[in-house]
Design a protein around this motif. Sequence first.
Motif, PDB file in Angstrom:
ATOM      1  N   SER A 175     -12.477  -4.357 -10.358  1.00 42.38           N
ATOM      2  CA  SER A 175     -13.706  -5.036 -10.773  1.00 42.38           C
ATOM      3  C   SER A 175     -13.710  -5.402 -12.253  1.00 42.38           C
ATOM      4  O   SER A 175     -14.441  -6.297 -12.667  1.00 42.38           O
ATOM      5  N   GLU A 203      -6.211  -6.000   1.332  1.00 40.53           N
ATOM      6  CA  GLU A 203      -7.539  -5.408   1.329  1.00 40.53           C
ATOM      7  C   GLU A 203      -8.204  -5.672   2.675  1.00 40.53           C
ATOM      8  O   GLU A 203      -8.468  -6.824   3.036  1.00 40.53           O
ATOM      9  N   GLU A 252     -12.871  -1.991  -1.209  1.00 39.65           N
ATOM     10  CA  GLU A 252     -12.480  -0.621  -1.555  1.00 39.65           C
ATOM     11  C   GLU A 252     -11.689   0.081  -0.447  1.00 39.65           C
ATOM     12  O   GLU A 252     -11.545   1.308  -0.477  1.00 39.65           O
ATOM     13  N   ARG A 253     -11.143  -0.674   0.501  1.00 38.70           N
ATOM     14  CA  ARG A 253     -10.264  -0.077   1.509  1.00 38.70           C
ATOM     15  C   ARG A 253      -9.024  -0.948   1.647  1.00 38.70           C
ATOM     16  O   ARG A 253      -9.129  -2.120   2.033  1.00 38.70           O
ATOM     17  N   GLU A 282      -8.682   4.477  -0.150  1.00 37.06           N
ATOM     18  CA  GLU A 282     -10.073   4.127  -0.418  1.00 37.06           C
ATOM     19  C   GLU A 282     -10.463   4.452  -1.858  1.00 37.06           C
ATOM     20  O   GLU A 282     -11.656   4.575  -2.179  1.00 37.06           O
ATOM     21  N   ASP A 283      -9.467   4.621  -2.730  1.00 37.47           N
ATOM     22  CA  ASP A 283      -9.757   4.927  -4.139  1.00 37.47           C
ATOM     23  C   ASP A 283      -8.925   4.055  -5.080  1.00 37.47           C
ATOM     24  O   ASP A 283      -8.324   4.527  -6.021  1.00 37.47           O
ATOM     25  N   GLU A 284      -8.892   2.742  -4.775  1.00 36.53           N
ATOM     26  CA  GLU A 284      -8.193   1.746  -5.604  1.00 36.53           C
ATOM     27  C   GLU A 284      -6.691   1.989  -5.654  1.00 36.53           C
ATOM     28  O   GLU A 284      -6.025   1.677  -6.634  1.00 36.53           O
TER      29      GLU A 284
END
Length: 413
Positions: free
Chosen positions: A88, A162, A166-167, A190-192
């Motif tokens: 982001s 992606e 976020e997944r 799920e954590d970048e």
Amino acid sequence: MAQEVELGGLRFTAGTPRIVAEGLGFCWYPSIRRFPTGELLVSYSKNPDSAENLTNVNGLSLSKDEGATWSQHADVSGLSGRLNISLSDGSLAGPNQPYKPDPLGQWRTFVGNYGRIGKGGQQYSVDLWGARIEGLPRDVKARTVQSPTRWAEISPFTHIIELEPERHLATTYLTFAGDDRYSTVVMTSEDEGRTWHYLSTVATAEDGADSWEGFCESSLVRLEDGDLMCVGRMGGGRDQLLARSYSSDEGKSWSSIDRLPAWGVLPQVNRLSNGALVISCGRPGLFIWFSTDPRGEHWEPFDLMAHHNSEMGEAHQISPGKYGLEPVTREQYYTVHHNFDLPDQTTSYTSMLEVEPGRLLIAYDRMPYGWMPVPTDAEVRSRILARYAVSNLAPDSMTPDERERIYLLELDF
């Protein structure tokens, strides 16, 4: 001069290739990405093609004008450049080599570096051992010769997509303990992209038993109907065709693999904004394959190498090597890279990016001496790793101004 092409109902213009980067030694294996802020990044390896390298350095080139011009921006260590996750804050990020067992003494959990490039290419950072792989169903085979850059027969994150915000989903090819060929598995994060958990297996070593190496170097794409398609390499040479598998449940299970008419290393698959599917690959040769049906049943090839050679001057010509486009034996395939009479002059490792609807960029390389590095000068050749000793090159075969180069081809639809 640009070339107008019509293939299987598709019409596009193939432009004149541009030089993105060049160098002595090694300048190969390109990857192209776009920052969320708009700049384009091409990364490339400056290392020998060896699992026993003592260093891991990649070059980066940047473009701020949509790929029209490029500047060789920096050499970095600890960043592979295949950073597929957009953050982001405008950064590109993702897991990076090397991968080692953690804790030591077991072979199912691994850690690697986590890299990030931000501010449009002006800022680089590496979180040492900041990426983690967990939950593999079997032990991975330990390498006979371990090095600071490779401990086990595992090559994670050949492609990341992606699935939803976020997944992320990634493919990894590896050799499980007791197997002789690769398997390809899928992992999710799920954590970048910092922590990855095993999800499923696309193809086992037994699924690839009719190939030299098994299913590996895979790429993922979401199809028009929402299914996922995974396309992978099955050995090498024109008689070792690519294979693919489908998933209709977000990667939890996969269909039996079937073969495609295309062949080559590291197939890159993409679905364009016009709905067409495209695969870039090669070895021998360089090709772009197109399919206009939604599940990729039928494919038509565009000869990228022939187009390159028709557009570029003598100093930029690419040779497909001693064996050309003919089928080869396994022994021939693994020795042609070091054929000094007529070397294969491209890795055929490509990378694609649709930078805007109807505008596709393809990055690829040329190596004048094949898998041998471009010498700096006769007196310092001993600095090159013994595996790539340039003393095997006859002095009269070395052109003083030769460079390995990365090119960029634009297709406009």
